[in-house]
Design an enzyme around this catalytic site. Structure first.
Site, mmCIF file in Angstrom:
data_model
loop_
_atom_site.group_PDB
_atom_site.id
_atom_site.type_symbol
_atom_site.label_atom_id
_atom_site.label_comp_id
_atom_site.label_asym_id
_atom_site.label_seq_id
_atom_site.Cartn_x
_atom_site.Cartn_y
_atom_site.Cartn_z
ATOM 1 N N SER A 195 -5.634 -5.296 -1.157
ATOM 2 C CA SER A 195 -5.336 -3.908 -0.804
ATOM 3 C C SER A 195 -5.353 -3.020 -2.037
ATOM 4 O O SER A 195 -4.576 -3.237 -2.975
ATOM 5 C CB SER A 195 -3.973 -3.806 -0.130
ATOM 6 O OG SER A 195 -3.597 -2.454 0.015
ATOM 7 N N HIS B 198 -9.272 -3.903 1.405
ATOM 8 C CA HIS B 198 -8.327 -3.391 2.390
ATOM 9 C C HIS B 198 -7.876 -2.002 1.967
ATOM 10 O O HIS B 198 -7.376 -1.814 0.848
ATOM 11 C CB HIS B 198 -7.125 -4.325 2.511
ATOM 12 C CG HIS B 198 -6.249 -4.017 3.672
ATOM 13 N ND1 HIS B 198 -6.583 -4.348 4.966
ATOM 14 C CD2 HIS B 198 -5.041 -3.391 3.739
ATOM 15 C CE1 HIS B 198 -5.626 -3.956 5.783
ATOM 16 N NE2 HIS B 198 -4.676 -3.369 5.062
ATOM 17 N N ASP C 191 -5.449 0.934 2.754
ATOM 18 C CA ASP C 191 -4.223 1.336 3.441
ATOM 19 C C ASP C 191 -4.073 2.856 3.397
ATOM 20 O O ASP C 191 -3.845 3.436 2.332
ATOM 21 C CB ASP C 191 -3.005 0.689 2.775
ATOM 22 C CG ASP C 191 -2.827 -0.764 3.182
ATOM 23 O OD1 ASP C 191 -2.896 -1.044 4.389
ATOM 24 O OD2 ASP C 191 -2.623 -1.606 2.294
ATOM 25 N N MET D 204 -1.952 6.107 4.584
ATOM 26 C CA MET D 204 -0.617 6.482 5.052
ATOM 27 C C MET D 204 -0.478 8.003 5.049
ATOM 28 O O MET D 204 -0.956 8.666 4.124
ATOM 29 C CB MET D 204 0.461 5.875 4.149
ATOM 30 C CG MET D 204 0.356 4.381 3.961
ATOM 31 S SD MET D 204 1.636 3.793 2.832
ATOM 32 C CE MET D 204 1.199 2.059 2.702
ATOM 33 N N HIS E 113 -7.171 0.396 7.286
ATOM 34 C CA HIS E 113 -5.917 0.260 8.041
ATOM 35 C C HIS E 113 -5.254 1.632 8.108
ATOM 36 O O HIS E 113 -4.686 2.111 7.117
ATOM 37 C CB HIS E 113 -5.017 -0.760 7.330
ATOM 38 C CG HIS E 113 -3.689 -0.957 7.968
ATOM 39 N ND1 HIS E 113 -2.640 -1.583 7.314
ATOM 40 C CD2 HIS E 113 -3.196 -0.612 9.191
ATOM 41 C CE1 HIS E 113 -1.595 -1.621 8.109
ATOM 42 N NE2 HIS E 113 -1.904 -1.028 9.245
ATOM 43 N N MET F 73 -2.435 3.828 8.989
ATOM 44 C CA MET F 73 -1.010 3.932 9.311
ATOM 45 C C MET F 73 -0.679 5.413 9.435
ATOM 46 O O MET F 73 0.050 5.988 8.620
ATOM 47 C CB MET F 73 -0.175 3.252 8.221
ATOM 48 C CG MET F 73 -0.314 1.742 8.214
ATOM 49 S SD MET F 73 0.548 0.951 6.845
ATOM 50 C CE MET F 73 -0.718 1.059 5.577
ATOM 51 N N MET G 24 1.591 -6.973 10.953
ATOM 52 C CA MET G 24 2.336 -6.512 9.790
ATOM 53 C C MET G 24 3.484 -7.488 9.525
ATOM 54 O O MET G 24 4.301 -7.745 10.409
ATOM 55 C CB MET G 24 2.890 -5.105 10.031
ATOM 56 C CG MET G 24 1.829 -4.019 10.097
ATOM 57 S SD MET G 24 0.810 -3.927 8.602
ATOM 58 C CE MET G 24 2.065 -3.612 7.333
ATOM 59 N N GLY H 28 4.631 0.957 4.912
ATOM 60 C CA GLY H 28 4.952 2.174 4.178
ATOM 61 C C GLY H 28 4.990 1.995 2.681
ATOM 62 O O GLY H 28 4.721 2.936 1.930
ATOM 63 N N PHE H 29 5.281 0.788 2.223
ATOM 64 C CA PHE H 29 5.392 0.548 0.787
ATOM 65 C C PHE H 29 4.832 -0.823 0.436
ATOM 66 O O PHE H 29 4.992 -1.785 1.205
ATOM 67 C CB PHE H 29 6.858 0.626 0.331
ATOM 68 C CG PHE H 29 7.503 1.964 0.566
ATOM 69 C CD1 PHE H 29 7.369 2.985 -0.360
ATOM 70 C CD2 PHE H 29 8.214 2.208 1.729
ATOM 71 C CE1 PHE H 29 7.950 4.224 -0.131
ATOM 72 C CE2 PHE H 29 8.801 3.438 1.964
ATOM 73 C CZ PHE H 29 8.666 4.451 1.036
ATOM 74 N N GLY H 30 4.215 -0.917 -0.734
ATOM 75 C CA GLY H 30 3.749 -2.197 -1.224
ATOM 76 C C GLY H 30 4.870 -2.956 -1.916
ATOM 77 O O GLY H 30 5.934 -2.407 -2.212
ATOM 78 N N GLY H 31 4.633 -4.231 -2.163
ATOM 79 C CA GLY H 31 5.572 -5.028 -2.940
ATOM 80 C C GLY H 31 6.766 -5.559 -2.176
ATOM 81 O O GLY H 31 7.720 -6.051 -2.790
ATOM 82 N N ASP I 120 -0.675 -8.738 6.869
ATOM 83 C CA ASP I 120 -0.559 -7.766 5.779
ATOM 84 C C ASP I 120 0.912 -7.564 5.447
ATOM 85 O O ASP I 120 1.692 -7.126 6.284
ATOM 86 C CB ASP I 120 -1.197 -6.440 6.208
ATOM 87 C CG ASP I 120 -1.149 -5.378 5.122
ATOM 88 O OD1 ASP I 120 -0.696 -5.669 4.007
ATOM 89 O OD2 ASP I 120 -1.579 -4.236 5.406
ATOM 90 N N GLY I 121 1.267 -7.905 4.201
ATOM 91 C CA GLY I 121 2.616 -7.629 3.733
ATOM 92 C C GLY I 121 3.321 -8.825 3.135
ATOM 93 O O GLY I 121 3.587 -9.796 3.836
ATOM 94 N N GLY I 122 3.582 -8.775 1.847
ATOM 95 C CA GLY I 122 4.375 -9.816 1.201
ATOM 96 C C GLY I 122 3.673 -11.141 1.006
ATOM 97 O O GLY I 122 4.337 -12.168 0.793
ATOM 98 N N GLY J 99 -1.802 -7.300 -1.842
ATOM 99 C CA GLY J 99 -1.879 -6.106 -2.677
ATOM 100 C C GLY J 99 -1.319 -6.326 -4.059
ATOM 101 O O GLY J 99 -2.038 -6.637 -5.002
ATOM 102 N N SER J 100 -0.002 -6.184 -4.190
ATOM 103 C CA SER J 100 0.623 -6.292 -5.511
ATOM 104 C C SER J 100 0.465 -7.675 -6.106
ATOM 105 O O SER J 100 0.410 -7.827 -7.333
ATOM 106 C CB SER J 100 2.108 -5.922 -5.422
ATOM 107 O OG SER J 100 2.786 -6.718 -4.466
#
Length: 220
Positions: free
Chosen positions: A7, A32, A34, A36, A65, A67, A136, A141-144, A174-176, A196-197
């Site tokens: 991402s 990816h 994202d 927002m 994606h 959002m 999800m 709303g936020f990365g990391g 997607d996420g974590g 992502g991160s």
């Protein structure tokens, strides 16, 4: 085929093209994107112009994606020759079937995303029409953020539904996602991994991409 979609939300925007080239050199399959709007999710990222600035700078397809609220208003803006998927949120679409049909009319594969607390039953009437379901694994709303473990059980259930009904949509998460939990995600049935991160936050994103892919190859 298992795929990695880093991402760019977590990329260095002062050198975005160079960051993308690093993950491409590492073997990533998709970018990816994202998007927002500060309304559907409590953050603002970027719009179509930033994504389009990468057209021709990489051979990787875009995995968009959205959002955002009222996604139908902006679908055409994200439809480029490099766009493979456009995914909208079930929670944001008043007429989900119409939105999915709109994406497909643009010649783009259509995806639907659900937040961690949204049950899979909300997708019963759309699964036969989509090319991808994005789960999800954090609240968007936020990365990391850290992965919500219960989403892996949702992935297993979605895989069961897919197999029992001989459907061919892809399952994305997607996420974590990190090197420490990506194998568990794959074991749960996920086919496209968004990171992502954990990729762009590494000292060497190209090498981190290869490390992810080494694990994914073991799940083939």
């Amino acid at each position: 085929m298992l795929q990695l979609a880093p991402s760019i939300l977590s990329a260095d925007f002062s050198r975005l093209a160079e960051s993308v080239k690093e993950i491409e050199a590492g073997g990533a399959h998709l970018i990816h994107v994202d998007v927002m709007d500060g309304h559907f999710v409590p953050n603002i990222s970027f719009g179509a112009p930033v994504m389009k600035s990468l057209c021709g700078k990489t051979e990787m397809p875009f995995d968009v994606h959205l959002m955002i609220e009222e996604p139908d208003r902006y679908l055409a803006d994200f439809a480029t020759e490099q766009t493979e998927y456009i995914t909208v949120h079930q929670e944001a679409c008043v007429h989900l079937n119409r939105t999915i049909s709109h994406i497909k009319s643009l010649g783009i594969k259509a995806g639907v995303a659900v937040n961690p607390a949204t049950p899979l039953t909300t997708l019963d009437c759309i699964l036969a029409d989509v090319d991808m379901v994005l789960l999800m694994s954090v609240n968007p709303g936020f990365g990391g953020q850290k992965l919500i473990p219960s989403v892996l059980a949702k992935a297993k259930e979605l895989r069961r539904i897919k197999q029992e009904n001989t459907m061919d949509f892809k399952i994305e998460i997607d996420g974590g996602i990190t090197l420490g939990n990506v194998e568990e995600a794959v074991d749960s049935g996920v086919e496209i991994i968004v990171a992502g991160s954990s990729v762009f936050g590494a000292e060497r994103p190209e090498q981190r991409t290869r490390e992810f892919l080494d694990i994914l190859k073991g799940g083939l």
